[in-house]
Motif scaffolding. Structure first.
Motif, PDB file in Angstrom:
ATOM      1  N   GLY A   5       0.848  -1.191   0.000  1.00  0.00           N
ATOM      2  CA  GLY A   5       0.000   0.000   0.000  1.00  0.00           C
ATOM      3  C   GLY A   5       0.876   1.229   0.000  1.00  0.00           C
ATOM      4  N   ARG A   6       0.241   2.387  -0.088  1.00  0.00           N
ATOM      5  CA  ARG A   6       1.052   3.618  -0.094  1.00  0.00           C
ATOM      6  C   ARG A   6       0.224   4.808   0.329  1.00  0.00           C
ATOM      7  NH1 ARG A   6      -2.050   6.762  -3.357  1.00  0.00           N
ATOM      8  NH2 ARG A   6      -2.019   6.286  -5.554  1.00  0.00           N
ATOM      9  N   PHE A   7       0.953   5.834   0.764  1.00  0.00           N
ATOM     10  CA  PHE A   7       0.351   7.141   1.046  1.00  0.00           C
ATOM     11  C   PHE A   7       1.157   8.123   0.205  1.00  0.00           C
ATOM     12  CE2 PHE A   7       0.297  10.950   4.011  1.00  0.00           C
ATOM     13  CZ  PHE A   7      -0.992  11.341   3.676  1.00  0.00           C
ATOM     14  N   ALA A   8       0.455   8.987  -0.523  1.00  0.00           N
ATOM     15  CA  ALA A   8       1.144   9.810  -1.518  1.00  0.00           C
ATOM     16  C   ALA A   8       0.773  11.283  -1.358  1.00  0.00           C
ATOM     17  CB  ALA A   8       0.789   9.305  -2.922  1.00  0.00           C
ATOM     18  N   PRO A   9       1.227  11.922  -0.282  1.00  0.00           N
ATOM     19  CA  PRO A   9       0.821  13.315  -0.058  1.00  0.00           C
ATOM     20  C   PRO A   9       1.519  14.297  -0.998  1.00  0.00           C
ATOM     21  CG  PRO A   9       2.426  12.639   1.595  1.00  0.00           C
ATOM     22  CD  PRO A   9       2.122  11.416   0.775  1.00  0.00           C
ATOM     23  N   SER A  10       0.813  15.358  -1.337  1.00  0.00           N
ATOM     24  CA  SER A  10       1.422  16.477  -2.065  1.00  0.00           C
ATOM     25  C   SER A  10       1.922  17.459  -1.004  1.00  0.00           C
ATOM     26  CB  SER A  10       0.380  17.162  -2.952  1.00  0.00           C
ATOM     27  OG  SER A  10      -0.222  16.211  -3.793  1.00  0.00           O
ATOM     28  N   PRO A  11       3.181  17.880  -1.089  1.00  0.00           N
ATOM     29  CA  PRO A  11       3.723  18.745  -0.032  1.00  0.00           C
ATOM     30  C   PRO A  11       3.332  20.205  -0.238  1.00  0.00           C
ATOM     31  CG  PRO A  11       5.438  18.201  -1.592  1.00  0.00           C
ATOM     32  CD  PRO A  11       4.202  17.499  -2.074  1.00  0.00           C
ATOM     33  N   ALA A  66       1.808  15.513 -15.628  1.00  0.00           N
ATOM     34  CA  ALA A  66       0.562  15.636 -14.868  1.00  0.00           C
ATOM     35  C   ALA A  66       0.477  14.524 -13.820  1.00  0.00           C
ATOM     36  CB  ALA A  66      -0.632  15.567 -15.813  1.00  0.00           C
ATOM     37  N   TYR A  67      -0.269  14.820 -12.765  1.00  0.00           N
ATOM     38  CA  TYR A  67      -0.490  13.860 -11.679  1.00  0.00           C
ATOM     39  C   TYR A  67      -0.909  12.491 -12.212  1.00  0.00           C
ATOM     40  CZ  TYR A  67      -3.676  11.436  -8.505  1.00  0.00           C
ATOM     41  OH  TYR A  67      -4.347  10.468  -7.814  1.00  0.00           O
ATOM     42  N   GLN A  68      -1.863  12.458 -13.155  1.00  0.00           N
ATOM     43  CA  GLN A  68      -2.426  11.173 -13.610  1.00  0.00           C
ATOM     44  C   GLN A  68      -1.341  10.241 -14.145  1.00  0.00           C
ATOM     45  OE1 GLN A  68      -5.457  10.748 -12.889  1.00  0.00           O
ATOM     46  NE2 GLN A  68      -6.500  12.727 -13.000  1.00  0.00           N
ATOM     47  N   ASP A 115     -12.271  11.885  -3.053  1.00  0.00           N
ATOM     48  CA  ASP A 115     -12.152  12.943  -4.069  1.00  0.00           C
ATOM     49  C   ASP A 115     -11.381  12.440  -5.288  1.00  0.00           C
ATOM     50  OD1 ASP A 115      -9.981  12.800  -2.258  1.00  0.00           O
ATOM     51  OD2 ASP A 115      -9.264  14.779  -2.837  1.00  0.00           O
ATOM     52  N   LEU A 116     -10.643  11.324  -5.142  1.00  0.00           N
ATOM     53  CA  LEU A 116      -9.872  10.808  -6.273  1.00  0.00           C
ATOM     54  C   LEU A 116     -10.596   9.682  -7.016  1.00  0.00           C
ATOM     55  CD1 LEU A 116      -6.384  11.177  -4.628  1.00  0.00           C
ATOM     56  CD2 LEU A 116      -7.206  12.379  -6.659  1.00  0.00           C
ATOM     57  N   LEU A 117     -11.805   9.345  -6.564  1.00  0.00           N
ATOM     58  CA  LEU A 117     -12.571   8.302  -7.276  1.00  0.00           C
ATOM     59  C   LEU A 117     -12.778   8.671  -8.755  1.00  0.00           C
ATOM     60  CD1 LEU A 117     -13.963   5.560  -6.846  1.00  0.00           C
ATOM     61  CD2 LEU A 117     -16.015   6.773  -6.136  1.00  0.00           C
ATOM     62  N   ILE A 145       6.320  11.239  -1.869  1.00  0.00           N
ATOM     63  CA  ILE A 145       6.051  12.674  -1.837  1.00  0.00           C
ATOM     64  C   ILE A 145       5.744  13.143  -3.261  1.00  0.00           C
ATOM     65  CG2 ILE A 145       7.039  14.950  -1.328  1.00  0.00           C
ATOM     66  CD1 ILE A 145       6.507  13.382   1.223  1.00  0.00           C
ATOM     67  N   GLU A 146       4.519  13.603  -3.480  1.00  0.00           N
ATOM     68  CA  GLU A 146       4.084  13.980  -4.828  1.00  0.00           C
ATOM     69  C   GLU A 146       4.351  15.475  -5.054  1.00  0.00           C
ATOM     70  OE1 GLU A 146       0.298  12.048  -5.825  1.00  0.00           O
ATOM     71  OE2 GLU A 146       1.595  10.310  -6.182  1.00  0.00           O
ATOM     72  N   ASP A 147       5.624  15.764  -5.308  1.00  0.00           N
ATOM     73  CA  ASP A 147       6.074  17.156  -5.425  1.00  0.00           C
ATOM     74  C   ASP A 147       6.355  17.556  -6.866  1.00  0.00           C
ATOM     75  OD1 ASP A 147       8.231  15.524  -5.781  1.00  0.00           O
ATOM     76  OD2 ASP A 147       9.571  16.550  -4.393  1.00  0.00           O
ATOM     77  N   VAL A 203      -5.466   3.025  -1.357  1.00  0.00           N
ATOM     78  CA  VAL A 203      -6.497   3.455  -0.393  1.00  0.00           C
ATOM     79  C   VAL A 203      -6.295   4.958  -0.241  1.00  0.00           C
ATOM     80  CG1 VAL A 203      -7.368   3.214   1.958  1.00  0.00           C
ATOM     81  CG2 VAL A 203      -6.425   1.215   0.771  1.00  0.00           C
ATOM     82  N   ARG A 204      -7.295   5.750  -0.611  1.00  0.00           N
ATOM     83  CA  ARG A 204      -7.137   7.215  -0.614  1.00  0.00           C
ATOM     84  C   ARG A 204      -8.516   7.849  -0.506  1.00  0.00           C
ATOM     85  NH1 ARG A 204      -5.327   7.422  -7.045  1.00  0.00           N
ATOM     86  NH2 ARG A 204      -7.295   6.626  -7.844  1.00  0.00           N
ATOM     87  N   GLY A 205      -8.543   9.174  -0.518  1.00  0.00           N
ATOM     88  CA  GLY A 205      -9.797   9.887  -0.326  1.00  0.00           C
ATOM     89  C   GLY A 205     -10.736   9.758  -1.527  1.00  0.00           C
ATOM     90  N   ALA A 218       2.045  10.469 -13.556  1.00  0.00           N
ATOM     91  CA  ALA A 218       3.059  10.175 -12.546  1.00  0.00           C
ATOM     92  C   ALA A 218       2.553   9.128 -11.552  1.00  0.00           C
ATOM     93  CB  ALA A 218       3.450  11.463 -11.824  1.00  0.00           C
ATOM     94  N   VAL A 219       1.301   9.255 -11.144  1.00  0.00           N
ATOM     95  CA  VAL A 219       0.774   8.348 -10.118  1.00  0.00           C
ATOM     96  C   VAL A 219       0.711   6.910 -10.655  1.00  0.00           C
ATOM     97  CG1 VAL A 219      -1.720   8.542 -10.545  1.00  0.00           C
ATOM     98  CG2 VAL A 219      -0.914   8.354  -8.234  1.00  0.00           C
ATOM     99  N   VAL A 220       0.356   6.787 -11.924  1.00  0.00           N
ATOM    100  CA  VAL A 220       0.238   5.452 -12.531  1.00  0.00           C
ATOM    101  C   VAL A 220       1.628   4.822 -12.697  1.00  0.00           C
ATOM    102  CG1 VAL A 220      -0.308   4.351 -14.759  1.00  0.00           C
ATOM    103  CG2 VAL A 220      -1.997   5.808 -13.623  1.00  0.00           C
TER     104      VAL A 220
HETATM  105  N1  GLU Z   1      -1.049  13.462  -4.067  1.00  0.00           N
HETATM  106  C1  GLU Z   1      -2.471  13.307  -4.002  1.00  0.00           C
HETATM  107  C2  GLU Z   1      -3.028  14.218  -2.913  1.00  0.00           C
HETATM  108  O1  GLU Z   1      -2.290  14.652  -2.038  1.00  0.00           O
HETATM  109  C3  GLU Z   1      -2.901  11.879  -3.695  1.00  0.00           C
HETATM  110  C4  GLU Z   1      -2.647  10.957  -4.825  1.00  0.00           C
HETATM  111  C5  GLU Z   1      -3.150   9.545  -4.682  1.00  0.00           C
HETATM  112  O2  GLU Z   1      -3.316   9.053  -3.550  1.00  0.00           O
HETATM  113  O3  GLU Z   1      -3.355   8.906  -5.714  1.00  0.00           O
HETATM  114  O4  GLU Z   1      -4.202  14.500  -2.961  1.00  0.00           O
END
Ligand code: GLU
Length: 292
Positions: A6-12, A173-175, A195-197, A42-44, A191-193, A177-179
């Motif tokens: 799993g992972r957590f991917a915060p934007s700083p 773009a985020y899309q 809002d990303l569905l 870290i999604e910077d 597993v994330r919020g 990089a995340v993939v």
């Molecule tokens: N970096 C994104 C954010 O902070 C989350 C990306 C993801 O979990 O796919 O909202």
């Protein structure tokens, strides 16, 4: 079978708030309940939005809350060669195209209300208009209906659009990089919020175009303000407390309660262990339900 990851991917872009704690704890618990690894990325990439010092602040907050990670923390800003390579692959398979449209062009063509992202009308799909230089690079979507099962939201059917994979300012773009990162890091569960569905079908379309596996998905209900609005850094949501032990415990208790895993303990590590045990006992089917 690849190891559960799993992972957590915060934007700083600022300190963590309660909403981010829910995503961090939810992904940590889901991975640990399956005896898996939990990574932090870290999604910077969106450098204009990065706030200096906030990546380090986020990492020390995670530690304060007992959310320790496996392996090295990766930073997207140091991984552009990987995104470049994926973009080359997409280009070789004719799955991207150059786009000359400015935001104003799109707004006009799609007659979208101001401030709302217009649906791309396909202007440059078959070539740039004469004398217009390329700006962004877009994914060439197909009409394929993408069906996936979200552990919390259920079965979703959606299509991808011709979304941007490289922005007019040259940033990936985020899309994309995340993939690329999820595949390269062997992530098996996202597993994330919630809002990303709406981004998930786009991400699955990219995974398919790049020949990557699709992880499992669980989109957690958002923590909202009393007026129902999403709690976000932009809305100046309060930074998580880190100094006072009682306030740290209370914040974690609220996050775990939101995840359907209320526990009674004092120390963050003990709280997380108890929540993990509960999730584990619930088993794979129940574990998704426990997370809501
Ligand atoms: N970096 C994104 C954010 O902070 C989350 C990306 C993801 O979990 O796919 O909202």
């Amino acid at each position: 079978m690849p190891p559960v990851t799993g992972r957590f991917a915060p934007s700083p872009t600022g300190p963590l708030h309660l909403g981010s704690l829910v995503a961090a704890a939810g992904s940590w618990l889901h991975a640990h309940a399956a005896n898996g690894r939990w990574l932090v990325r870290i999604e910077d990439l969106d450098t204009p939005r990065v706030v200096a010092g906030s990546a380090d602040e986020i990492l020390s907050t995670l530690i304060r809350y007992g959310l320790t990670w496996d392996g090295e923390v990766v930073h997207q800003s140091q991984r552009t060669a990987l995104y470049e390579h994926a973009l080359d692959q997409l280009r070789a398979h004719h799955r991207v195209f150059d786009c000359a449209c400015s935001r104003a062009d799109l707004q006009r063509a799609a007659s979208a209300p101001l401030g709302q992202e217009p649906v791309y009308p396909g202007t440059c799909r078959n070539g740039l208009p004469p004398n217009k230089p390329p700006r962004a690079i877009r994914f060439r979507a197909t009409s394929e209906v993408i069906t996936f099962t979200d552990a919390l939201a259920g079965t979703i059917e959606d299509t991808a659009d011709d979304f941007v994979v490289r922005r007019a300012d040259g940033l990936f773009a985020y899309q994309l990089a995340v993939v690329v990162d999820d595949a390269e890091q062997g992530v098996t569960q996202v597993v994330r919020g919630a809002d990303l569905l709406p981004s998930t079908a786009r991400q699955i379309a990219l995974q398919r175009a790049l020949g990557y596996p699709t992880p499992s998905y669980a989109h957690l209900p958002l923590v909202t303000n009393p007026d129902g609005a999403k709690l976000s850094k932009r809305d100046a949501a309060l930074p998580l407390p880190t100094l006072d032990a009682d306030r740290v415990r209370d914040s974690l208790a609220i996050a775990l309660h939101h995840l359907g895993l209320a526990v009674a303990a004092d120390d963050p590590r003990v709280m997380l262990e108890e929540a993990r045990e509960r999730l584990r006992r619930a088993g794979p089917a129940g574990s998704a339900k426990g997370l809501a």
